[in-house]
Structures are given as C-alpha cells and as structure tokens.
Motif scaffolding. Structure first.
Motif, short mmCIF file in Angstrom:
data_model
loop_
_atom_site.label_atom_id
_atom_site.label_comp_id
_atom_site.label_asym_id
_atom_site.label_seq_id
_atom_site.Cartn_x
_atom_site.Cartn_y
_atom_site.Cartn_z
N MET A 1 29.08 39.27 36.56
CA MET A 1 30.35 39.88 35.68
C MET A 1 31.40 38.57 35.43
SD MET A 1 31.62 42.58 34.10
CE MET A 1 30.79 44.08 35.03
N MET A 2 31.90 38.79 34.11
CA MET A 2 32.99 37.65 34.13
C MET A 2 34.23 37.98 35.10
SD MET A 2 33.22 37.48 29.87
CE MET A 2 34.90 36.65 29.98
N ASP A 3 34.85 37.18 35.67
CA ASP A 3 36.01 37.20 36.37
C ASP A 3 37.14 38.21 35.57
OD1 ASP A 3 34.61 36.12 38.53
OD2 ASP A 3 35.70 34.00 38.16
N GLY A 4 37.58 39.13 36.44
CA GLY A 4 38.67 39.81 35.92
C GLY A 4 38.43 40.85 34.61
N LEU A 5 37.33 40.87 34.22
CA LEU A 5 36.93 41.75 33.27
C LEU A 5 36.74 43.36 33.66
CD1 LEU A 5 36.01 42.68 30.04
CD2 LEU A 5 33.64 41.68 31.00
N ASP A 6 37.46 44.36 33.26
CA ASP A 6 37.28 45.68 33.43
C ASP A 6 36.30 46.43 32.44
OD1 ASP A 6 37.48 48.42 33.78
OD2 ASP A 6 39.59 48.75 33.47
#
Length: 479
Positions: free
Chosen positions: A210-215
């Motif tokens: 998962m991309m960092d900081g992605l909700d």
C-alpha cells in the motif's frame, strides 16, 4: 449520506426565529444557501486536492477572491501542492468528517475519481452547499438524474467542470447555427484519441504494498472493494468500470457539449455500439468485464428539437478511431484539433461545422465553397478560469439569480448531457455481456440496438442492460 429531516426543520425554525426577532444583520451561514453578499468571500472546501483538484482550487481561490478553508484528499502526497499553497486550510482525508466538522463552508469543489463524484456532491448539496463537480458529473445515469433534481430541491448553485462550455468557440458555433448558416443537422461525428491510460487489460491479481499515507477504504468509497494496486491509483482508475467511465467519461462532456448545446439536444432514443477486441493465446477473444475496452464506436439517435427540427445520429469514436474527411473539407485541412486527435463535425443541409477540443478553432465549410473561420483572441488558453470564477460569483448572488442562470453548465444542463454521455457506456457494457450456451461456447445478447426511455431511465428492449443505469453501492454508502 442523507441529511436528517428533523435537523433541516430545526434549522428552518432557528432561521425564522432569528429573522422575526428584529435582527437586521444576519450571518451568511444563518441565512442559508445562496445568500452571500457579493462583497463577501466564499469559504470553499476542496474535495480532491491533487491533479485537477489543485487547478480547481486555484481557479476558485482566484488570487484571494475566495477563501480555501478546507482541503480534503485521501492521498496527502497527491495534495501536497495544495497544502503548500493554502497553509491555513484545514486538512482532512474523509470528506464526510470535513463536512460534519467545518460549519462555515459555503461551497465545495469535487475533483475526485468519477465513482465518488455523486456521493460527495449529494452530501454537500443536502447541507445547502453550492457545488462545482468535475466532468463527468457522475459515474452512472441514475446519479446524474438524482443530482440534477437535488440541486433544484435544495436550491444550490452548481457547475460541472467542462470548461469549454464557457469558451468563445462554442458561443460562435451557436451564433452560426442560430443564423441558419448550415441549416438543419442530421449527422454528427465526435471523436477522441483517448484512452491514454491502460484499457482492455486483465484485472491485476498481485498485491503490492500500500502507498504510504493513502486511505484506501475512503478512496474506494461506494465502489466494490478491491485490493490496492497502482493500476487503479493514481490516474489509471479511468480504465476500470468500478471507478472510471473510460474514454467517453473523460472526454464526452467536453466534446459532446458543442452539438448538445448548439442543437438543443435532449435524451437520446436509441443507442448502438461496437468495441475493439482483445485477443489472447490461440486467437481467443478475451472477456474482461472489469476493464473498459481499448476502443469503441457508439451511435446515439436524438429526436428533433425546437432548434434542430429533424432527428439526427451522433457517432462517437475513441481509441484512435475517427471519422473520415467529408468531401466538403479539403484533403489537406485538419478536422477538429490541428492534429485531428479530437474533434466534432456537424453535417447540415447547407454545410459542415467543425471544431476541436473545448470548442476551439470552429469553422464552417459551406456547400458553395465558402469557408468561415473564427479567431478567438484567447485561443492559447483554456476558458477554465472563467468557467470556475463564474460559478463563484453566482454562488455569492444565489440560486435562481441572473448570474446563476447565466452559468453554462449548471446541473439542469450538465445532468442531461452527462446522461447522454453515459448512455454510450451503458451500451458498451451491454455489448460486452456474454452468456454461456454450451461448454466453452458463448453468445453476446447485448450486441443489439438498445431503445431508451429517457424519462423513466430504462432500456425498453433488453432488460439486462438496465443493470448499468444504477450501480449497487458498497455497504455503508448511499446517495
């Protein structure tokens, strides 16, 4: 996402009590939607702050004419430029929390992927917020109809982000047509070089980090939950039916706007399509229902209108397909854009009218050999700023006022336009349906002309196609 009726009633009682108490100066948020003194600044919430959302924020801000009070994006890396530009804005990842907590928002810009346009816009509308929503207005036909009706019911000022609608080229085309220069039109061709992202590809099965900081949960929103993949975010979501609306959704509201506006079109009555095939090993066509096709051609039939008293057929082409030169246009003249990559041709009794993206470079080729051209003094720039700024000024004046009536793409116009664009996608998805008849043998019942009842939002001769009028939302989400 529906607002509680009791809350609305309490708000009304509160407003009435304050008004009858003899108070002569009332705060704008008490007076409700559309009642902001022209000298005041709007407090704008930007939902989707990266990419197109950043330019929408800049245009709405207009060098300080408005306040950007909230920036909401599920991916704060994408929104980093907006955060830097507007450091005083409150930052959120979930638009629902932003709308709940920040009480003095006057208006909202929605610049998210297509699948979340409607739920965000509806939540804002139900709170009495004016809305500016990027094209296409919605992901499906039902959502477009619901937003159009809600905008009038809640009396908010609206605009869709198809900025060419405010351009001088489209205005000139309307003048030519209204003057009878090309006569009645019975054929229209519209085309685009999109997609310029992956389409017609298999659904990814790997699970990258998962991309960092992605909700991701909020990014998926009302759509079917799938695992994160860079083939979805950022940008490549356009090629997946779960999130995007393909080439038609990306460019249809831009390129179909000139004929829709100039000819006064309404709901189509028929639609028929065919799509480019994807082949795999042993020359077998691939069935990829999750991904938009690599290319398509779609024909919509429109009834006669007051402005154009004859029925017409509009043919849409994408994926590098385009119409051939009409004989009336010289062989060495580009059609549409200068490189012919996108464009519009309207074929009339007395001649042909053509333009490029956003209504640029309009021309008329008359049957007698005469050529009419229009030199737009602002042709080097998009009319985007003016399109957005006009919405801001209309918000200050209020619903139903002159500036609101003058908007070129408020939802009473943008809703039916979007429905017509998405009718093409309904046909494409119906065309791609397949039924197994025997082991390893399939038929495609959707490959037929579809008859449309626009008033009731229903295909009359193939009920299976109606599943694409309104999608099912993921649990916990509603319009």
């Amino acid at each position: 996402m529906d607002i509680n009726k009791n809350t609305s009633r309490r708000s009304f009682i509160k407003k009435t009590a304050i008004a009858t108490a003899g108070i002569s100066i009332v705060p704008r948020h008490v007076l409700g939607s559309g009642y902001i003194p022209p000298s005041d600044k709007l407090n704008i919430a930007v939902i989707g702050g990266g990419g197109k959302g950043y330019s929408d924020a800049i245009n709405a801000w207009n060098n300080g004419a408005s306040n950007i009070s909230v920036i909401c994006d599920v991916d704060w890396n994408m929104a980093s430029n907006a955060f830097k530009k507007f450091p005083k804005a409150k930052k959120y990842k979930d638009f629902r929390k932003a709308l709940e907590e920040v009480k003095d928002i006057d208006a909202v810009t929605v610049s998210t992927p297509d699948h979340t346009h409607a739920v965000i816009a509806m939540a804002a509308i139900q709170l009495g917020k004016h809305v500016y929503v990027q094209k296409p207005l919605t992901h499906d036909i039902y959502e477009a109809r619901m937003l159009t009706e809600a905008a009038n019911r809640y009396q908010v000022v609206t605009q869709m982000g198809n900025q060419g609608a405010s351009g001088n080229g489209v205005k000139q085309m309307a003048k030519w047509f209204d003057a009878g220069v090309i006569g009645k039109v019975n054929k229209v061709h519209v085309w685009t070089n999109r997609p310029v992202w992956p389409q017609g590809i298999p659904t990814p099965t790997d699970k990258p980090k998962m991309m960092d900081g992605l909700d991701w949960d909020t990014w998926v929103g009302p759509a079917k939950m799938v695992d994160y993949h860079p083939l979805y975010h950022p940008f490549k979501w356009r090629g997946w039916w779960n999130f995007g609306t393909g080439a038609l959704g990306d460019m249809g509201c831009h390129l179909m706007d000139p004929p829709f506006r100039v000819l006064g079109l309404g709901y189509p009555t028929e639609v028929e399509t065919n799509v480019g095939a994807v082949f795999v090993k042993d020359w077998n066509p691939e069935y990829i229902p999750e991904s938009c096709p690599p290319s398509s051609r779609t024909q919509l039939k429109f009834p006669a209108t007051e402005k154009n008293p004859t029925e017409l057929k509009l043919t849409w082409s994408d994926g590098g397909l385009r119409p051939f030169h009409p004989d009336l246009i010289p062989a060495d003249h580009s059609i549409g854009d200068n490189d012919s990559s996108n464009g519009v041709i309207m074929i009339g009794e007395k001649g042909i009218m053509t333009c490029g993206t956003y209504g640029r470079n309009p021309k008329v080729y008359l049957n007698n050999g005469e050529l009419l051209t229009f030199k737009d003094t602002q042709e080097s720039t998009l009319p985007e700023h003016g399109h957005n700024a006009a919405w801001v000024e209309a918000c200050k004046e209020g619903f139903g006022k002159e500036k609101h009536k003058a908007l070129t793409s408020s939802f009473d116009y943008a809703g039916p336009l979007t429905e017509s664009v998405l009718m093409g996608n309904l046909a494409i998805r119906s065309y791609m349906l397949r039924h197994q008849t025997k082991p390893n043998q399939f038929k495609y019942p959707g490959r037929k002309k579809l008859l449309w009842d626009g008033t009731n939002m229903a295909i009359k001769n193939f009920d299976e196609a109606n599943q694409f009028v309104k999608r099912e939302y993921r649990k916990g989400w509603k319009l």
